[in-house]
Design an enzyme around this catalytic site. Structure first.
Site, PDB file in Angstrom:
ATOM      1  CG  ASP A   1      -6.633  -1.706  -1.580  1.00 18.27           C
ATOM      2  OD1 ASP A   1      -6.709  -2.943  -1.730  1.00 18.27           O
ATOM      3  OD2 ASP A   1      -5.807  -1.161  -0.823  1.00 18.27           O
TER       4      ASP A   1
ATOM      5  CG  ASP B   1      -1.980  -1.037   1.212  1.00 20.23           C
ATOM      6  OD1 ASP B   1      -2.401  -1.433   0.106  1.00 20.23           O
ATOM      7  OD2 ASP B   1      -2.424  -1.463   2.290  1.00 20.23           O
TER       8      ASP B   1
END
EC number: 3.4.23.36
Length: 169
Positions: free
Chosen positions: A132, A117
């Site tokens: 995501d 991330d």
């Protein structure tokens, strides 16, 4: 391959490829935990290795997360290939975005044992990636596609009702 599902496969491929490119960029450019200005006033870049799912839930349960991700991939492909959705453009795009996102995070879990991330909204505590967002926006487009399909079916049913009544008389 069914040419009518081309949009589905292109959407999935785009999200998966964009996700991989941006994660490679993040790992080569960012230092773990450091915050770097990104899109002024909106996002900053911050490399984070997420061992779980959204917000770190199910951390330490890698096999479970891999299984769930793989089942999601199978379900999305099966739903599109076996269903009659080849003329619903919004549903195709939405499911394609979701598939690309699921594949992107599954790739990370299988090859790195965590998800990469790096997009950190300013003032928020969560960090995410392109995969995501593919899942996130794909869900919205699927809902839009299903809603439009329902409207189309209702209109078709209303249009055929007078004809059905005439045949019954």
């Amino acid at each position: 391959m069914n040419k009518n599902l081309l949009v589905f496969w292109l959407s999935a491929s785009f999200v998966f490829a964009f996700d991989r490119v941006t994660k490679v960029w993040a790992e080569r450019t960012l230092t773990l935990g450091e915050k770097v200005p990104g899109i002024d006033g909106w996002y900053e870049w911050s490399l984070f290795y997420n061992p779980g799912a959204a917000g770190g839930i199910f951390s330490g349960h890698l096999e479970f997360l891999i299984t769930v991700s793989a089942l999601a991939v199978i379900a999305l492909v099966g739903f599109m290939v076996k269903g009659r959705h080849d003329r619903n453009l919004w549903l195709q795009i939405g499911l394609g975005l979701m598939l690309g996102g699921a594949l992107g995070n599954l790739f990370d879990r299988v090859f790195y044992q965590h998800v990469i991330d790096f997009i950190n909204p300013i003032g928020e505590s969560h960090i995410f990636n392109i995969a995501d967002k593919g899942i996130h926006w794909g869900l919205y487009l699927c809902l839009l596609g299903l809603w439009l399909s329902r409207r189309k079916l209702n209109k078709a049913a209303q249009a055929s009702a007078p004809e059905q009544q005439r045949l019954e008389q």
